[in-house]
Design an enzyme around this catalytic site. Structure first.
Site, short mmCIF file in Angstrom:
data_model
loop_
_atom_site.label_atom_id
_atom_site.label_comp_id
_atom_site.label_asym_id
_atom_site.label_seq_id
_atom_site.Cartn_x
_atom_site.Cartn_y
_atom_site.Cartn_z
N CYS A 265 1.19 -1.17 0.11
CA CYS A 265 0.34 0.21 0.08
C CYS A 265 0.65 1.90 -0.04
O CYS A 265 1.66 1.25 0.80
CB CYS A 265 -0.69 0.18 1.05
SG CYS A 265 -0.41 -0.01 2.91
N SER A 297 3.74 -2.03 3.81
CA SER A 297 3.51 -0.50 3.89
C SER A 297 4.31 -0.69 2.80
O SER A 297 5.45 -0.92 2.98
CB SER A 297 2.86 0.29 5.70
OG SER A 297 4.36 -0.18 5.47
N ASP A 298 4.37 0.39 2.27
CA ASP A 298 5.25 1.47 1.47
C ASP A 298 6.48 1.65 2.80
O ASP A 298 5.65 2.08 3.84
CB ASP A 298 5.26 2.49 0.83
CG ASP A 298 6.51 3.04 -0.40
OD1 ASP A 298 7.63 2.70 -0.14
OD2 ASP A 298 6.09 3.41 -1.24
N CYS A 299 7.84 2.35 2.98
CA CYS A 299 8.28 2.82 3.50
C CYS A 299 8.18 3.96 4.77
O CYS A 299 8.17 4.45 4.01
CB CYS A 299 9.64 2.54 3.30
SG CYS A 299 10.18 0.98 2.38
N ALA A 301 4.84 3.97 5.61
CA ALA A 301 3.74 4.29 4.92
C ALA A 301 2.25 4.67 6.48
O ALA A 301 1.03 4.96 6.35
CB ALA A 301 3.28 3.39 3.86
#
Ligand SMILES: *[C@@H]1O[C@H](CO)[C@@H](O)[C@H](O)[C@H]1NC(C)=O
Ligand SMILES: *[C@@H]1O[C@H](CO)[C@@H](O)[C@H](O)[C@H]1NC(C)=O
Ligand SMILES: *[C@@H]1O[C@H](CO)[C@@H](O)[C@H](O)[C@H]1NC(C)=O
Ligand SMILES: *[C@@H]1O[C@H](CO)[C@@H](O)[C@H](O)[C@H]1NC(C)=O
Ligand SMILES: *[C@@H]1O[C@H](CO)[C@@H](O)[C@H](O)[C@H]1NC(C)=O
Ligand SMILES: *[C@@H]1O[C@H](CO)[C@@H](O)[C@H](O)[C@H]1NC(C)=O
Length: 782
Positions: A265, A297-299, A301
C-alpha cells in the site's frame, strides 16, 4: 616416510584444513530455520503438513513480544525456536538492486545483470520478453540468496499507471495504458515467482514460490514531489469511474492472473483515507481478487498516517488502522514500536496481529524458508555462474534492442552504412557516462560500457565531447569543443534528454523541455554538421522535442530511455542497421504547454468546462509531440483483416427475467448499454470472439512489428475513451513475407468501460476495431 612424501602430506593436510575452514567461514546460512538437530522437530518444520497448519503452529508458539518483533521489514530472530532474523525488503525492478537492505553487492557476488529500465522493456510490447526477464532476475535472486547477499521477498514490479509526464517514477512503470501495465505485471510476476526446476515449470505446484514479487504501490500513487505536494501526504482525489478503469486494473490482474504474493500500500491517501488504512480496498483485493500473500506498507507509510497526514490522533491509532485494514508488515520500525501500546489501549487485538503473522509466515513457508538447509534445497545449485551469465546479458541486450524506439527518420537517414561512415562525433553529457544507463533501482551492472565505448567499436575514428558539463546544462561554455568535433565529423550523434538528476523517486519535473541549454546545444550542432544530426534521447519521462521533430537538420530521433548495461551496444546495432527497431512508445509525449495542468489533478477524463485536457491517449484531447504507440521501422508493414464478426448479440447472456426490467428502466428510449452485473454469471466467456489479421512486410529488411488493436466505442454515456487498446502482439516478419496474428476479444473486459459510479458497462451499438489505418465495424446488439 621420505621428505618428499612428508611435504606432500603436509601440503594436502594444509589444503584440506583450509578448504574446511573456508567452507565454514563462508557459509552464508550458518543458521537456517529448522536446522537439525535441535530445531527441526517443531511442527512448523514438518513438510508433510499444509502451509496453513505449519503457519498456525508457528504462531501458536510465539509470545506477544516475539510476534510484535516480526512486524518490521527487518524481522527479529527468535532464538529459542532457531529462527534467524529475516530481511523482507529486497529490490529487483529490472535486475537485482541494492536500494533495499536485503540485497548487497558487498561479497563474493559484486554485480548482477542490469536489464533496461521497465519503461524501455515495456516499449518492446513483447510478453515473452517480459516473462523471461522476470525469470532471469529470479534466477539471479536465488543465486544471490544462496550466497547470503539477498532475500527471497522482492518489492517489484511498480504497476502504477504513468498518468502524468512529469512523474519522476514513470520510468519504473510499463507506461500509461492499463492493459499494457496489467499484462507486463502478470508476465513479470509469473516469470519471477514460478517454481522452475531444470528449466521446467511445475504447473501443479501453484503454492510454492521461487521468489516473492510485490505489486506496488496500491493505489492511485503517481506523484512524488511537485509544487507544494509530496507523496507522503498527497490526497489523491479519484472518481469511481477512473478508479475502476484506470487505477485498479493493473492491481487486479497482478493478483488475479499473476498471483502475486505481496501487495504494497502506498503513502498517499485516496479520497481522504490513507491507502494503508483503506480497509475496503485491501479487503477487496483479498476477497474479490483472491489475493493470497502479505500486505506491506511502503516504507514508513504507517507512520505517515499520523505523522504527516494527521489522519489519526495517535501513533497507536495509525498502527491499529493499518493492521485492521489488512496491512501485515510495516516497512520501518513503526509497528514494532507502537503495537504493544496499541494493544494495551485496546485499539487492536492480538488476534489481528496473529492474522498478520499467518500471512507473513505462509509466504516464507511457500518460499521454502522452513524446509531445511538451503544448500540442499531445490535451488541449491544456483550460484555465481548463474549471475551475469551470458544468457542473461544477452537477454538484457535483446530487451534494449526490442525496446528502443525510432521516432523520426527523414529520407531513410538511418541506418548508417558501416563502410560509408569514415568518422563519427558523439556529443552530450550522457553519451560517455555509465551511471545514466539503468535509471532508478539499478544495482551493480555486470559490465560498464558507455554509448561512446560501443560506437567506437563500429567506427574507429569516433570523437567525443560532452557539450554540457552535466545533464542540467546550465552553461554553454563547453559548446565550442562540441561544435568543433561536429564540424570535422562525417556523421554526428547528439545524446540529449534526462537522467536521474532530473527525474527520480521523490522528484517530479516541472518542465517537459530538455533541461537547461540542451536544446541550444542540439541546434548549435545541427547548424554546423555536414549531414543531418542523429538525436538520441535518454530518460523515462517524455520531453517536448517539437523543435527537433520539425527541424530538417535533425534527420533522425531515437529514444533509448534508460537502456541498461547493454544499451550502448543495442543503440549501435540499431544505428548501423544490425537490428531493425520495432519498439513503440508506451506513453504519450505532451507539449510543454501541458505543464499548465496541475499534476495533482487525478482526473483521467477531459473536462472542457474547466479547460482540462484529460490524460493519456485514452482521454487526452490536446496536441501531442509523439503519440502513444509511435515507433518507426526500417521496413514497411501492411495489414489486412482476415476474419472478424460484424455483429454480436447480447440477448442470450441476459437472464430472461431481466429483459423486461432493463427495457422498462429505459422507458421509450433505446437501451444504450448493459451493466456487467446484469449478465448471467460466467457468461463473459461465451461472448469471446477472435479477430484475425495478416501483416505483410513490404520493405527490404526483416523486422519485428507490434500490432496494436484499438476499439472505439459508441459515445452512449459520459467518459467513453477516445479509443482503447484491446490487444497487442509483437510479430517478426521477414522481408516480402506475411504472417497472421489472432486476437481473442473478451467484450466484458475489452469492449467495456466504467460508468460514473464505477460499474462496468458494455455500450451497445457500433464499436470500431482499429488497427493502423484499418477499421472494422462490429455491432453490439440487445
Ligand atoms: C509430520 O506430520 C505428519 C502428518 O501429520 C505426521 O504423520 C508425522 O509424524 C510428522 N512428522 C514429525 C517428525 O513430527
Ligand atoms: C563489506 O563487507 C565487509 C565484511 O563483511 C565489511 O567489513 C565492510 O564494512 C562492508 N563494506 C560495506 C561498504 O558495506
Ligand atoms: C503552494 O503554496 C503557496 C502558498 O500557500 C501558493 O501560493 C502556491 O500557489 C502553491 N503552489 C501550488 C503549485 O499549488
Ligand atoms: C481526534 O480527536 C478529535 C478531538 O478529540 C476528535 O474530534 C476526532 O474525532 C479524533 N479523530 C479520530 C480519527 O479519532
Ligand atoms: C555521470 O553522471 C552522474 C549523474 O549525473 C554524475 O554524478 C557523474 O559525475 C557523471 N560522471 C561523469 C564521468 O561525468
Ligand atoms: C520476443 O522476445 C523474445 C525473448 O527475447 C524473443 O525471442 C522474440 O523473438 C521476441 N519476439 C519478437 C516478435 O520480436
Amino acid at each position: 616416510m621420505n621428505l618428499l612424501l612428508l611435504q606432500l602430506t603436509l601440503i594436502s593436510l594444509l589444503f584440506f584444513t583450509s578448504t574446511i575452514a573456508d567452507k565454514t567461514s563462508s557459509d552464508p546460512h550458518p543458521n537456517f530455520p529448522c536446522k537439525p538437530p535441535h530445531h527441526n522437530s517443531h511442527p512448523f518444520c514438518n513438510i508433510s503438513l499444509s502451509t496453513t497448519q505449519r503457519a498456525l503452529s508457528l504462531v501458536s508458539l510465539l509470545t506477544l513480544p516475539e510476534k510484535i518483533s516480526q512486524l518490521s521489514n527487518t524481522a527479529a530472530s527468535i532464538p529459542r525456536l532457531g529462527i534467524p532474523p529475516y530481511e523482507w525488503w529486497s529490490e529487483s525492478l529490472h535486475g537485482l538492486a541494492d536500494n533495499g537492505p536485503g540485497v548487497s553487492f558487498n561479497g563474493s557476488i559484486s554485480s548482477a545483470t542490469s536489464f533496461p529500465q521497465v519503461i524501455v522493456s515495456a516499449a518492446a510490447f513483447n510478453r515473452t520478453l517480459w516473462r523471461e526477464i522476470g525469470a532471469a532476475v529470479a534466477v539471479e535472486g536465488r543465486a544471490m540468496y544462496n550466497g547470503g547477499q539477498a532475500g527471497l521477498t522482492y518489492w517489484a514490479p511498480n504497476i502504477n499507471v504513468f498518468r502524468d509526464p512529469r512523474w519522476g517514477r514513470g520510468q519504473e512503470t510499463p507506461g500509461e495504458d492499463p492493459l499494457v501495465v496489467s499484462e507486463y505485471g502478470v508476465e513479470f510476476v509469473k516469470g519471477f515467482q514460478e517454481v522452475k526446476e531444470t528449466s521446467q515449470v511445475f504447473k501443479n505446484n501453484d503454492e510454492k514460490l521461487m521468489l516473492s514479487a510485490c505489486c506496488k504501490h496500491f493505489t492511485a500513487y503517481d506523484l512524488e514531489k511537485w509544487g507544494n505536494f509530496s507523496r507522503y501526504d498527497f490526497n489523491a482525489v479519484v472518481t469511481e469511474q477512473d478508479m475502476e478503469d484506470t487505477y485498479q486494473p493493473p492491481f487486479e490482474s497482478c493478483i488475479r492472473d499473476g498471483k502475486a504474493s505481496c501487495l504494497m500500500c502506498s503513502y498517499n491517501a485516496v479520497n481522504g483515507v490513507p491507502a494503508c488504512a483503506r480497509e475496503d480496498l485491501l479487503q477487496k483485493a483479498r476477497v474479490e481478487w483472491g489475493f493470497k500473500g502479505y500486505i506491506t506498507s511502503d516504507c514508513d507509510a504507517v507512520a505517515t498516517i499520523f505523522d504527516y497526514q494527521g489522519y489519526t490522533n495517535s501513533s497507536e491509532e495509525a498502527v491499529a488502522d493499518a493492521i485492521k485494514a489488512g496491512v501485515d508488515i510495516n516497512c520501518g520500525t513503526y509497528m514494532v514500536r507502537h503495537t504493544k501500546s496499541a494493544i494495551d489501549k485496546g485499539k487492536v487485538s492480538e488476534e489481528q496481529i496473529d492474522r498478520a503473522l499467518l500471512n507473513l509466515f505462509a509466504v516464507q513457508l511457500r518460499l521454502g524458508l522452513f524446509d531445511g538447509n538451503p544448500r540442499e534445497g531445490r535451488y541449491a545449485k544456483l550460484g555465481t555462474n548463474d549471475i551475469c551469465s551470458s544468457s542473461h546479458r544477452e537477454l538484457a541486450l535483446e530487451a534494449a534492442r526490442q525496446g528502443i524506439v525510432l521516432l523520426k527518420n527523414d529520407h531513410k537517414h538511418l541506418p548508417l552504412k558501416k563502410n560509408q561512415v569514415s568518422s563519427l562525433a558523439i556529443i552530450g553529457p550522457m553519451a560517455n557516462n555509465i551511471s545514466n544507463m539503468g535509471g532508478t533501482y539499478t544495482g551493480k551492472p555486470c559490465q560498464r560500457k558507455t554509448i561512446f565505448n560501443e560506437l567506437v567499436e563500429y567506427v574507429k575514428k569516433t570523437s567525443y565531447a560532452s557539450g554540457c558539463s552535466d545533464v542540467a546544462c546550465d552553461s554553454s561554455n563547453e559548446f565550442g569543443e562540441a561544435v568543433a568535433i561536429a564540424k570535422g565529423a562525417d556523421y554526428v550523434i547528439v545524446v540529449a534528454g534526462l537522467d536521474l538528476t532530473q527525474e527520480t523517486e521523490d522528484k517530479d519535473r516541472v518542465s517537459l523541455s530538455l533541461p537547461g541549454k540542451q536544446k541550444d546545444l542540439v541546434t548549435s550542432i545541427a547548424a554546423v554538421s555536414k549531414k543531418p544530426v542523429i538525436l538520441v534521447l535518454t530518460g523515462g519521462g517524455p520531453v517536448d522535442v517539437t523543435f527537433a521533430k520539425t527541424d530538417p537538420r535533425i534527420g533522425s530521433i531515437v529514444w533509448i530511455g534508460y537502456p541498461g548495461e547493454t544499451g550502448g551496444q543495442a543503440l549501435a546495432e540499431i544505428l548501423f542497421g544490425d537490428f531493425n527497431p520495432g519498439g513503440r512508445l508506451p506513453m504519450t509525449w505532451y507539449p510543454q504547454s501541458f505543464t499548465k495542468v496541475a499534476m495533482s489533478d487525478m482526473h483521467m477524463r477531459a473536462d472542457s468546462s474547466r479547460g482540462y485536457p484529460g490524460r493519456t491517449y485514452r482521454f487526452y484531447t490536446g496536441p501531442q509531440v509523439y503519440g502513444f504507440g509511435t515507433g518507426l521501422s526500417y521496413t514497411d508493414f501492411d495489414y489486412k483483416v482476415l476474419s472478424a464478426p460484424t455483429r454480436l448479440g447480447l440477448s442470450e447472456v441476459i437472464p430472461q427475467s431481466s429483459h423486461k426490467k432493463l427495457l422498462l428502466q429505459n422507458g421509450e428510449e433505446q437501451l444504450r448499454y448493459l451493466e456487467l452485473d446484469d449478465l448471467e454469471v460466467n457468461s463473459c466467456e461465451s461472448l469471446r470472439f477472435n479477430v484475425r489479421f495478416s501483416v505483410s512486410n513490404t520493405g527490404e529488411m526483416d523486422g519485428s512489428h507490434v500490432l496494436m488493436l484499438y476499439s472505439r466505442m459508441p459515445q452512449v454515456l459520459s467518459g467513453v475513451p477516445e479509443k482503447q487498446l484491446i490487444g497487442f502482439e509483437r510479430v517478426h516478419v521477414r522481408s516480402s513475407e506475411m504472417v497472421e496474428a489472432e486476437f481473442v476479444i473478451d467484450p466484458c473486459k475489452h469492449l467495456s468501460l466504467a460508468n460514473d459510479v464505477g460499474k462496468r458497462v458494455i455500450p451497445l451499438g457500433v464499436h470500431d476495431l482499429v488497427l493502423g489505418d484499418l477499421q472494422h465495424s462490429l455491432s453490439l446488439e440487445f
